[in-house]
Design an enzyme around this catalytic site. Structure first.
Site, PDB file in Angstrom:
ATOM      1  N   ASP A  13      67.138   1.897  70.712  1.00 48.01           N
ATOM      2  CA  ASP A  13      66.449   0.732  70.140  1.00 48.01           C
ATOM      3  C   ASP A  13      65.105   0.434  70.804  1.00 48.01           C
ATOM      4  OD1 ASP A  13      68.710   0.480  68.536  1.00 48.01           O
ATOM      5  OD2 ASP A  13      69.714  -0.770  70.015  1.00 48.01           O
ATOM      6  N   LYS A  16      61.803   3.771  68.176  1.00 48.94           N
ATOM      7  CA  LYS A  16      61.553   5.165  67.754  1.00 48.94           C
ATOM      8  C   LYS A  16      61.203   5.224  66.271  1.00 48.94           C
ATOM      9  CE  LYS A  16      65.723   6.202  69.114  1.00 48.94           C
ATOM     10  NZ  LYS A  16      66.091   4.956  69.806  1.00 48.94           N
ATOM     11  N   GLY A  40      70.120   3.243  64.238  1.00 49.52           N
ATOM     12  CA  GLY A  40      69.555   2.235  63.335  1.00 49.52           C
ATOM     13  C   GLY A  40      68.080   2.133  63.662  1.00 49.52           C
ATOM     14  N   HIS A  41      67.238   2.664  62.800  1.00 48.16           N
ATOM     15  CA  HIS A  41      65.791   2.708  63.065  1.00 48.16           C
ATOM     16  C   HIS A  41      65.082   1.819  62.047  1.00 48.16           C
ATOM     17  CE1 HIS A  41      66.189   6.917  65.144  1.00 48.16           C
ATOM     18  NE2 HIS A  41      66.984   5.989  65.659  1.00 48.16           N
ATOM     19  N   GLN A 206      69.231   7.353  69.510  1.00 48.18           N
ATOM     20  CA  GLN A 206      69.720   6.844  70.807  1.00 48.18           C
ATOM     21  C   GLN A 206      68.615   6.955  71.876  1.00 48.18           C
ATOM     22  OE1 GLN A 206      72.178   9.272  69.086  1.00 48.18           O
ATOM     23  NE2 GLN A 206      72.454   7.403  67.950  1.00 48.18           N
ATOM     24  N   THR A 221      76.553   8.347  74.296  1.00 52.52           N
ATOM     25  CA  THR A 221      76.927   8.876  72.991  1.00 52.52           C
ATOM     26  C   THR A 221      77.337  10.331  73.197  1.00 52.52           C
ATOM     27  OG1 THR A 221      76.304   8.991  70.656  1.00 52.52           O
ATOM     28  CG2 THR A 221      74.583   9.597  72.266  1.00 52.52           C
ATOM     29  N   THR A 282      72.956  -1.349  63.339  1.00 49.16           N
ATOM     30  CA  THR A 282      74.120  -0.650  62.797  1.00 49.16           C
ATOM     31  C   THR A 282      75.377  -1.507  62.846  1.00 49.16           C
ATOM     32  OG1 THR A 282      73.128   1.427  63.455  1.00 49.16           O
ATOM     33  CG2 THR A 282      75.494   1.485  63.040  1.00 49.16           C
ATOM     34  N   GLY A 284      75.351  -5.004  64.188  1.00 56.33           N
ATOM     35  CA  GLY A 284      75.073  -6.443  64.245  1.00 56.33           C
ATOM     36  C   GLY A 284      75.370  -7.076  65.596  1.00 56.33           C
ATOM     37  N   ARG A 285      75.777  -6.246  66.583  1.00 62.97           N
ATOM     38  CA  ARG A 285      76.126  -6.813  67.895  1.00 62.97           C
ATOM     39  C   ARG A 285      74.870  -7.297  68.618  1.00 62.97           C
ATOM     40  NH1 ARG A 285      79.305  -1.856  70.553  1.00 62.97           N
ATOM     41  NH2 ARG A 285      77.709  -0.755  69.366  1.00 62.97           N
ATOM     42  N   LEU A 313      57.082  -3.367  72.043  1.00 63.91           N
ATOM     43  CA  LEU A 313      57.508  -4.760  72.219  1.00 63.91           C
ATOM     44  C   LEU A 313      56.772  -5.452  73.370  1.00 63.91           C
ATOM     45  CD1 LEU A 313      60.488  -3.166  71.185  1.00 63.91           C
ATOM     46  CD2 LEU A 313      60.772  -5.575  70.672  1.00 63.91           C
ATOM     47  N   VAL A 396      52.535  -4.047  69.563  1.00 63.87           N
ATOM     48  CA  VAL A 396      52.456  -5.490  69.821  1.00 63.87           C
ATOM     49  C   VAL A 396      53.139  -6.312  68.727  1.00 63.87           C
ATOM     50  CG1 VAL A 396      50.381  -5.317  71.251  1.00 63.87           C
ATOM     51  CG2 VAL A 396      50.135  -5.555  68.770  1.00 63.87           C
ATOM     52  N   GLY A 397      53.955  -5.651  67.941  1.00 65.49           N
ATOM     53  CA  GLY A 397      54.696  -6.333  66.880  1.00 65.49           C
ATOM     54  C   GLY A 397      55.470  -5.290  66.089  1.00 65.49           C
TER      55      GLY A 397
HETATM   56  P1  GDP Z   1      64.955   2.459  67.345  1.00 60.21           P
HETATM   57  O1  GDP Z   1      66.431   2.560  67.210  1.00 60.21           O
HETATM   58  O2  GDP Z   1      64.424   3.049  68.607  1.00 60.21           O
HETATM   59  O3  GDP Z   1      64.222   2.963  66.122  1.00 60.21           O
HETATM   60  O4  GDP Z   1      64.612   0.910  67.460  1.00 60.21           O
HETATM   61  P2  GDP Z   1      65.183  -0.248  66.507  1.00 60.21           P
HETATM   62  O5  GDP Z   1      64.425  -0.191  65.227  1.00 60.21           O
HETATM   63  O6  GDP Z   1      66.666  -0.203  66.452  1.00 60.21           O
HETATM   64  O7  GDP Z   1      64.838  -1.522  67.369  1.00 60.21           O
HETATM   65  C1  GDP Z   1      63.531  -1.884  67.648  1.00 60.21           C
HETATM   66  C2  GDP Z   1      63.306  -3.301  67.058  1.00 60.21           C
HETATM   67  O8  GDP Z   1      62.100  -3.820  67.533  1.00 60.21           O
HETATM   68  C3  GDP Z   1      63.187  -3.275  65.532  1.00 60.21           C
HETATM   69  O9  GDP Z   1      63.654  -4.503  65.045  1.00 60.21           O
HETATM   70  C4  GDP Z   1      61.682  -3.168  65.312  1.00 60.21           C
HETATM   71  O10 GDP Z   1      61.274  -3.712  64.062  1.00 60.21           O
HETATM   72  C5  GDP Z   1      61.178  -3.995  66.464  1.00 60.21           C
HETATM   73  N1  GDP Z   1      59.882  -3.588  67.027  1.00 60.21           N
HETATM   74  C6  GDP Z   1      59.388  -2.335  67.209  1.00 60.21           C
HETATM   75  N2  GDP Z   1      58.218  -2.395  67.900  1.00 60.21           N
HETATM   76  C7  GDP Z   1      57.993  -3.708  68.147  1.00 60.21           C
HETATM   77  C8  GDP Z   1      56.961  -4.425  68.851  1.00 60.21           C
HETATM   78  O11 GDP Z   1      56.031  -3.854  69.396  1.00 60.21           O
HETATM   79  N3  GDP Z   1      57.102  -5.790  68.923  1.00 60.21           N
HETATM   80  C9  GDP Z   1      58.136  -6.456  68.348  1.00 60.21           C
HETATM   81  N4  GDP Z   1      58.180  -7.782  68.487  1.00 60.21           N
HETATM   82  N5  GDP Z   1      59.128  -5.811  67.685  1.00 60.21           N
HETATM   83  C10 GDP Z   1      59.050  -4.475  67.607  1.00 60.21           C
HETATM   84  P1  IMO Z   2      69.269   4.117  67.965  1.00 62.33           P
HETATM   85  O1  IMO Z   2      68.938   5.488  67.405  1.00 62.33           O
HETATM   86  C1  IMO Z   2      71.617   1.766  70.757  1.00 62.33           C
HETATM   87  C2  IMO Z   2      75.586   3.299  71.786  1.00 62.33           C
HETATM   88  C3  IMO Z   2      76.790   2.513  71.345  1.00 62.33           C
HETATM   89  C4  IMO Z   2      77.729   2.839  72.490  1.00 62.33           C
HETATM   90  C5  IMO Z   2      77.421   4.298  72.793  1.00 62.33           C
HETATM   91  C6  IMO Z   2      78.368   5.288  72.146  1.00 62.33           C
HETATM   92  O2  IMO Z   2      69.163   3.021  66.979  1.00 62.33           O
HETATM   93  O3  IMO Z   2      68.530   3.894  69.227  1.00 62.33           O
HETATM   94  P2  IMO Z   2      78.636   6.119  69.628  1.00 62.33           P
HETATM   95  O4  IMO Z   2      78.949   5.363  68.367  1.00 62.33           O
HETATM   96  O5  IMO Z   2      77.329   6.851  69.584  1.00 62.33           O
HETATM   97  O6  IMO Z   2      79.761   6.999  70.069  1.00 62.33           O
HETATM   98  O7  IMO Z   2      78.509   4.981  70.765  1.00 62.33           O
HETATM   99  O8  IMO Z   2      76.110   4.520  72.321  1.00 62.33           O
HETATM  100  N1  IMO Z   2      74.644   3.669  70.704  1.00 62.33           N
HETATM  101  C7  IMO Z   2      73.444   3.097  70.527  1.00 62.33           C
HETATM  102  N2  IMO Z   2      72.855   2.077  71.181  1.00 62.33           N
HETATM  103  N3  IMO Z   2      70.952   2.398  69.778  1.00 62.33           N
HETATM  104  C8  IMO Z   2      71.521   3.450  69.143  1.00 62.33           C
HETATM  105  O9  IMO Z   2      70.854   4.229  68.271  1.00 62.33           O
HETATM  106  C9  IMO Z   2      72.850   3.812  69.479  1.00 62.33           C
HETATM  107  N4  IMO Z   2      73.707   4.757  69.025  1.00 62.33           N
HETATM  108  C10 IMO Z   2      74.800   4.667  69.793  1.00 62.33           C
HETATM  109  O10 IMO Z   2      76.500   1.137  71.257  1.00 62.33           O
HETATM  110  O11 IMO Z   2      77.372   2.086  73.629  1.00 62.33           O
HETATM  111 MG    MG Z   3      68.063   1.308  66.809  1.00 63.73          MG
END
Ligand code: GDP
Ligand code: IMO
Ligand code: MG
Length: 415
Positions: A13, A16, A40-41, A206, A221, A282, A284-285, A313, A396-397
């Site tokens: 998270d 990416k 969850g991207h 991840q 993972t 993915t 909601g936690r 961020l 920055v957002g």
């Molecule tokens: P990923 O799994 O690495 O693709 O990251 P996620 O999308 O799960 O989580 C990143 C969260 O931060 C998402 O809700 C993005 O929309 C948000 N985000 C990404 N870059 C920025 C940033 O620079 N600032 C803020 N405030 N939010 C961001």
């Molecule tokens: P993105 O691509 C954050 C975490 C789970 C758990 C561990 C193992 O959005 O960054 P799994 O279901 O893979 O066997 O769970 O890995 N986990 C993530 N945490 N972002 C993810 O993906 C994750 N994918 C798995 O919460 O701790």
């Molecule tokens: Mg994610």
């Protein structure tokens, strides 16, 4: 550079998806190289938001060919559902990727009752276990209905689970037939793309601290997000990869169980969670929140191999009165600057912090690096220097437009 990896350097998270979307403008091909729909991207631009779990984050760009690589584990239900809105997208799937079958999710949930890793319960661990145990089903099995039914029923029996493979296949038969022309040998496809000098992005899921070998085992993972895993998982020569963009969130988050040395539980954690909407896409936690951890980041850069970073961020840092950065751990009265391999040791480390000045400005509309407040630039440069890598982007957002390009990584030349 023509072939670049995008890798999370923390516990997932990091942004990416956002950075893949930003780099997609120049990419011909984007390959998701590991994981499954545990990811969850989120990609945001204009008024649009896409939460992608299994498709590469470049799928929104019509010029990009999206590939689900051989190192992935694929849940057909998620895949067929997620690709629906992208009618004109070119999406290809590796014949060697493994299939997550419904009983893998059952096995994952069952194991969680005693193991408490805090998995996403998407069946990731059990599917990779079957792969390594040489009994899994690959996408190639879908090419022949009878063969698929026999293999899937046999696997279900091995797990002592009732499963109607015929009914399962028939639920998706129409979609499977439509997919067959796009089931490919990814290694061959990439080889041809390299020969055509195309731009290829490898999108990780991840993060390195969740890597099966180099993460906080066993709270990880079941695949390898690290850059060094890409050639093996995709089926390409390691030296074809020219660069790796490590994504670093300006603070730390973690979902699920496991040690998190810089975790904070105070009002600041609450405020960051709400401002940055730190809830898993993915499951909601609520995501756990912590300060930046340079010990684990240095570990991630080293084990993975990173040439550039994107600090994401950064806008959220304005929630902090002082920026705390963990520079070392204390374990049994000793200062250490490495991540202990044993989980029990890691759970006992105490972070040693260095305080840096923060900034209170709203930086979310700033579009050039030079216009960032001094404290923001100092923080980003401090991180890059500590990690020994170049800064390529600062976010920055959440929106595509809220990205500051310090260096266009596609234009970096090897010198
Ligand atoms: P990923 O799994 O690495 O693709 O990251 P996620 O999308 O799960 O989580 C990143 C969260 O931060 C998402 O809700 C993005 O929309 C948000 N985000 C990404 N870059 C920025 C940033 O620079 N600032 C803020 N405030 N939010 C961001
Ligand atoms: P993105 O691509 C954050 C975490 C789970 C758990 C561990 C193992 O959005 O960054 P799994 O279901 O893979 O066997 O769970 O890995 N986990 C993530 N945490 N972002 C993810 O993906 C994750 N994918 C798995 O919460 O701790
Ligand atoms: Mg994610």
């Amino acid at each position: 550079m023509k072939r670049i990896a995008i890798v999370g350097l923390q516990w997932g998270d990091e942004g990416k998806g956002k950075m893949t979307d930003v780099l997609a403008n120049k990419a011909d091909i984007i390959v998701r190289y590991q994981g499954g729909d545990n990811a969850g991207h989120t990609v945001k631009f204009d008024t649009y938001t896409y939460d992608l779990h299994i498709l590469p984050s470049g799928v929104i760009h019509p010029h990009v060919t999206s590939i689900l690589g051989p190192g992935m584990v694929i849940n057909l239900e998620t895949f067929f559902h997620e690709k629906k809105p992208f009618l004109n997208a070119s999406i290809k799937v590796s014949n060697r990727a493994h299939l997550i079958l419904p009983f893998h999710k059952t096995l994952d949930a069952k194991k969680e009752e005693t193991q408490h890793i805090g998995t996403t319960k998407k069946g990731i661990g059990p599917t990779y276990s079957d792969k390594i145990n040489r009994q899994g089903l690959r996408v190639a099995s879908l090419l022949n209905k009878t063969r698929f039914i026999d293999e899937a029923n046999a696997l279900a029996s091995l797990h002592h689970i009732e499963f109607d493979a015929k009914q399962y296949y028939e639920t998706y038969e129409k979609e499977i037939k439509a997919l067959i022309p796009n089931i490919i040998d990814v290694s061959k496809f990439i080889d041809e793309a390299v020969n055509k000098d195309q731009h290829i992005l490898f999108e990780g899921a991840q993060g390195v601290m969740l890597d099966i070998s180099h993460g906080t085992y066993p709270y990880v993972t079941s695949s390898s997000p690290s850059v060094s895993g890409i050639p093996a998982q995709v089926g390409m020569a390691p030296w074809l990869l020219e660069g790796a963009l490590g994504i670093v969130k300006a603070y730390s988050t973690r979902v699920g169980e496991g040690p998190f040395p810089t975790e904070i539980h105070d009002t600041l954690a609450h405020n960051i969670r709400e401002v940055a909407h730190e809830y898993g896409v993915t499951t909601g936690r609520p995501r756990r929140i912590g300060y930046l951890d340079l010990v684990s980041l240095k570990h991630a850069v080293r084990v993975s191999g990173i040439t550039h970073i994107a600090v994401t961020l950064l806008d959220v840092i304005s929630e902090m009165d002082v920026i705390q950065v963990c520079t070392q751990y204390q374990l049994d009265g000793q200062s250490i600057d490495e991540v202990p391999a044993h989980i029990e040791d890691l759970s006992r480390v105490k972070p040693v912090y260095e305080a840096l000045p923060s900034f209170k400005d709203d930086i979310s509309k700033i579009t050039t690096y030079a216009h960032l407040p001094k404290a923001a630039k100092d923080y980003v440069e401090y991180i890059a220097e500590a990690l020994g890598v170049d800064i390529a982007y600062v976010a920055v957002g959440p929106k595509r437009e809220q990205t500051i390009e310090v260096k266009n990584i596609w234009e970096v030349t090897g010198d």
